[in-house]
Design an enzyme around this catalytic site. Structure first.
Site, PDB file in Angstrom:
ATOM      1  N   GLU A 152       0.834  -1.199   0.000  1.00 54.69           N
ATOM      2  CA  GLU A 152       0.000   0.000   0.000  1.00 54.69           C
ATOM      3  C   GLU A 152       0.868   1.247   0.000  1.00 54.69           C
ATOM      4  O   GLU A 152       1.978   1.240   0.523  1.00 54.69           O
ATOM      5  CB  GLU A 152      -0.919  -0.011   1.233  1.00 54.69           C
ATOM      6  N   CYS A 178       3.580   8.539   1.030  1.00 56.67           N
ATOM      7  CA  CYS A 178       4.123   7.620   2.015  1.00 56.67           C
ATOM      8  C   CYS A 178       4.275   6.278   1.298  1.00 56.67           C
ATOM      9  O   CYS A 178       3.283   5.682   0.897  1.00 56.67           O
ATOM     10  CB  CYS A 178       3.128   7.558   3.170  1.00 56.67           C
ATOM     11  N   CYS A 227       6.679  -6.996   6.904  1.00 52.13           N
ATOM     12  CA  CYS A 227       7.810  -6.481   7.682  1.00 52.13           C
ATOM     13  C   CYS A 227       8.264  -7.553   8.659  1.00 52.13           C
ATOM     14  O   CYS A 227       7.441  -8.308   9.176  1.00 52.13           O
ATOM     15  CB  CYS A 227       7.392  -5.221   8.448  1.00 52.13           C
ATOM     16  N   CYS A 231       7.045  -5.025  15.535  1.00 47.57           N
ATOM     17  CA  CYS A 231       6.646  -3.966  16.471  1.00 47.57           C
ATOM     18  C   CYS A 231       5.206  -4.270  16.895  1.00 47.57           C
ATOM     19  O   CYS A 231       4.335  -4.519  16.060  1.00 47.57           O
ATOM     20  CB  CYS A 231       6.714  -2.588  15.801  1.00 47.57           C
ATOM     21  N   CYS A 248       1.980  -2.317  15.446  1.00 50.24           N
ATOM     22  CA  CYS A 248       1.919  -1.988  14.013  1.00 50.24           C
ATOM     23  C   CYS A 248       1.218  -3.088  13.223  1.00 50.24           C
ATOM     24  O   CYS A 248       1.499  -4.274  13.396  1.00 50.24           O
ATOM     25  CB  CYS A 248       3.334  -1.783  13.491  1.00 50.24           C
ATOM     26  N   SER A 299      12.466   6.691   7.148  1.00 51.22           N
ATOM     27  CA  SER A 299      12.049   6.450   8.534  1.00 51.22           C
ATOM     28  C   SER A 299      12.463   5.043   8.938  1.00 51.22           C
ATOM     29  O   SER A 299      12.165   4.079   8.248  1.00 51.22           O
ATOM     30  CB  SER A 299      10.529   6.605   8.630  1.00 51.22           C
ATOM     31  N   ASN A 310      -2.987   4.854  16.058  1.00 51.23           N
ATOM     32  CA  ASN A 310      -4.161   4.301  15.378  1.00 51.23           C
ATOM     33  C   ASN A 310      -4.333   2.853  15.793  1.00 51.23           C
ATOM     34  O   ASN A 310      -3.534   2.017  15.400  1.00 51.23           O
ATOM     35  CB  ASN A 310      -3.962   4.362  13.862  1.00 51.23           C
ATOM     36  N   CYS A 368      -0.837   6.086   9.702  1.00 57.00           N
ATOM     37  CA  CYS A 368       0.436   5.488  10.102  1.00 57.00           C
ATOM     38  C   CYS A 368       0.229   4.137  10.774  1.00 57.00           C
ATOM     39  O   CYS A 368      -0.561   4.014  11.702  1.00 57.00           O
ATOM     40  CB  CYS A 368       1.109   6.383  11.133  1.00 57.00           C
TER      41      CYS A 368
HETATM   42  N1  SAH Z   1       9.857   0.644   9.614  1.00 58.18           N
HETATM   43  C1  SAH Z   1       9.921   2.066   9.525  1.00 58.18           C
HETATM   44  C2  SAH Z   1       8.862   2.694   8.636  1.00 58.18           C
HETATM   45  C3  SAH Z   1       7.453   2.169   8.689  1.00 58.18           C
HETATM   46  S1  SAH Z   1       6.436   2.557  10.076  1.00 58.18           S
HETATM   47  C4  SAH Z   1       9.890   2.668  10.910  1.00 58.18           C
HETATM   48  O1  SAH Z   1       9.767   1.925  11.870  1.00 58.18           O
HETATM   49  O2  SAH Z   1      10.033   3.880  11.036  1.00 58.18           O
HETATM   50  C5  SAH Z   1       6.064   4.271   9.929  1.00 58.18           C
HETATM   51  C6  SAH Z   1       5.718   4.924  11.264  1.00 58.18           C
HETATM   52  O3  SAH Z   1       4.410   4.520  11.717  1.00 58.18           O
HETATM   53  C7  SAH Z   1       6.677   4.554  12.374  1.00 58.18           C
HETATM   54  O4  SAH Z   1       7.011   5.668  13.145  1.00 58.18           O
HETATM   55  C8  SAH Z   1       5.849   3.572  13.185  1.00 58.18           C
HETATM   56  O5  SAH Z   1       6.324   3.440  14.478  1.00 58.18           O
HETATM   57  C9  SAH Z   1       4.481   4.210  13.102  1.00 58.18           C
HETATM   58  N2  SAH Z   1       3.379   3.324  13.457  1.00 58.18           N
HETATM   59  C10 SAH Z   1       3.324   1.981  13.364  1.00 58.18           C
HETATM   60  N3  SAH Z   1       2.122   1.521  13.770  1.00 58.18           N
HETATM   61  C11 SAH Z   1       1.388   2.599  14.128  1.00 58.18           C
HETATM   62  C12 SAH Z   1       0.057   2.776  14.585  1.00 58.18           C
HETATM   63  N4  SAH Z   1      -0.755   1.748  14.745  1.00 58.18           N
HETATM   64  N5  SAH Z   1      -0.362   4.037  14.848  1.00 58.18           N
HETATM   65  C13 SAH Z   1       0.447   5.096  14.624  1.00 58.18           C
HETATM   66  N6  SAH Z   1       1.705   4.985  14.170  1.00 58.18           N
HETATM   67  C14 SAH Z   1       2.180   3.756  13.929  1.00 58.18           C
END
Ligand code: SAH
Length: 350
Positions: free
Chosen positions: A93, A106, A113, A117, A120, A196, A296, A340
């Site tokens: 996406e 974005c 991935c 995390c 996420c 990022s 989110n 995000c």
């Molecule tokens: N792997 C990279 C880029 C992808 S994530 C990184 O970790 O930076 C992009 C951003 O979205 C990151 O800051 C991540 O921590 C954030 N993110 C992930 N899940 C999220 C969520 N459910 N709500 C808000 N931000 C989130």
């Protein structure tokens, strides 16, 4: 999918060599390169300044795979989410976020991935493969077309905040950035690109050495090892916050470019004074600013919840006192799961 090699995986030098070997003039390579990267040609027949024979020869020997926008959704706030089909039918996406003065794309760097995390949505897919440089560039090309069509101006910024960890697909991401910024291809300014990362110290150092002039954002979310290990297991594997900080200081020394920390504040996880102090202490040690981003939820019984606004204010106050700039970033495109961390691709394969 075709078995013919992808012509867009060749660099200009490789393409030139190919033409010279075939007994063609080297400027032909430049013409083809321009068609591929500047004029976004989808087939060899479009390359009208080449002879018919040469076009046929290229068509017999190469393919020009291209991503397809499978569908797109537009949020009530104007954000656009694209479901993108890759040549092997996997899905990623990409998101387009308009503001009054600019449009940010974005983009994704991997299908799924590997980082796990806990908060996420993409993490749930695990990693399936890296995107190729042209698949990354294509997301930018499509975003630029959409920006012109829907918002009336070209794309202005790119963030690698879609699916995947860009620094674990370093070579392809760098090749894509090369194409995005090169005058011979898209010609966008590198300072408008933000990579990022969840924080891979070795790769941050490598990028600092190569200095592609892009901005660096780090998804920090906690400056206390025990907490960060728990919500981002990559922290422990990569030597913890100490290693991360040292790589970031190295980045600043080499690039003189200030780092952006992305930071989510979760109820009962990092919404206490100890966490606030730790962030201030951490951020003070390298020129940086902090983006407090709105969480989110990724499903209904999510254990992670956005902290109260008052805690965000406490974070902001403490950062301000220490001379660190912070912003609160409200979510965009929530109604279409485009915000995000929500990018997961409802189906990963068509
Ligand atoms: N792997 C990279 C880029 C992808 S994530 C990184 O970790 O930076 C992009 C951003 O979205 C990151 O800051 C991540 O921590 C954030 N993110 C992930 N899940 C999220 C969520 N459910 N709500 C808000 N931000 C989130």
């Amino acid at each position: 999918m075709t078995d013919k090699p992808n012509i867009r995986s060749l660099s200009l030098d490789e393409l030139t060599l190919f033409f010279i070997k075939k007994g063609e003039k080297s400027f032909r390579a430049k013409q083809v390169y321009e068609w591929l990267w500047k004029k976004n040609a989808r087939n060899f027949d479009e390359m009208t300044n080449l002879s018919k024979d040469l076009r046929k020869f290229l068509d017999d020997n190469f393919s020009i795979p291209h991503i397809k926008i499978k569908h797109f959704q537009r949020s009530t706030d104007g954000t656009i989410k694209n479901a993108v089909t890759l040549p092997d039918n996997l899905l990623v996406e990409s998101v387009l976020i308009p503001t009054e003065t600019r449009t940010t794309a974005c983009v994704s760097s991997q299908v799924g991935c590997s980082l796990d995390c806990k908060f996420c949505a993409t993490a749930r897919l695990k990693r399936m493969r890296n995107l190729t440089p042209d698949e990354i560039v294509d997301q930018v090309v499509e975003a630029d077309l959409q920006s012109k069509q829907y918002y009336g101006h070209p794309l202005s910024n790119i963030v690698f905040m879609g699916m995947g960890e860009p620094l674990l697909n370093y070579d392809n991401v760098m090749k894509a950035i090369e194409k995005i910024t090169s005058e011979k291809a898209l010609g966008m300014a590198a300072r408008r690109i933000t990579v990022s990362t969840s924080g891979i110290p070795k790769m941050i150092r490598k990028m600092a050495d190569e200095n592609p002039k892009v901005k660096l954002a780090v998804s920090l979310h906690s400056a206390i090892d025990d907490i960060r290990n728990q919500i981002m297991p990559v922290n422990k594997r990569q030597g913890g916050l100490k290693e991360l900080l040292s790589a970031l200081q190295y980045w600043y020394k080499k690039t003189k470019s200030r780092i952006t920390f992305e930071y989510l504040v979760f109820k009962n996880i990092n919404d206490d004074q100890k966490s606030i102090k730790a962030l201030v202490n951490f951020a003070k040690q390298v020129p940086s600013k902090v983006n407090l981003i709105e969480y989110n939820p990724i499903d209904n019984n999510d254990t992670y919840q956005q902290a109260e606004d008052i805690v965000l204010e406490q974070y902001r106050e403490a950062l301000k006192k220490a001379g660190i700039v912070s912003t609160v970033r409200r979510s965009r495109g929530k109604d279409i799961d485009a915000a995000c961390g929500q990018l997961a691709g409802k189906m990963i394969r068509e």
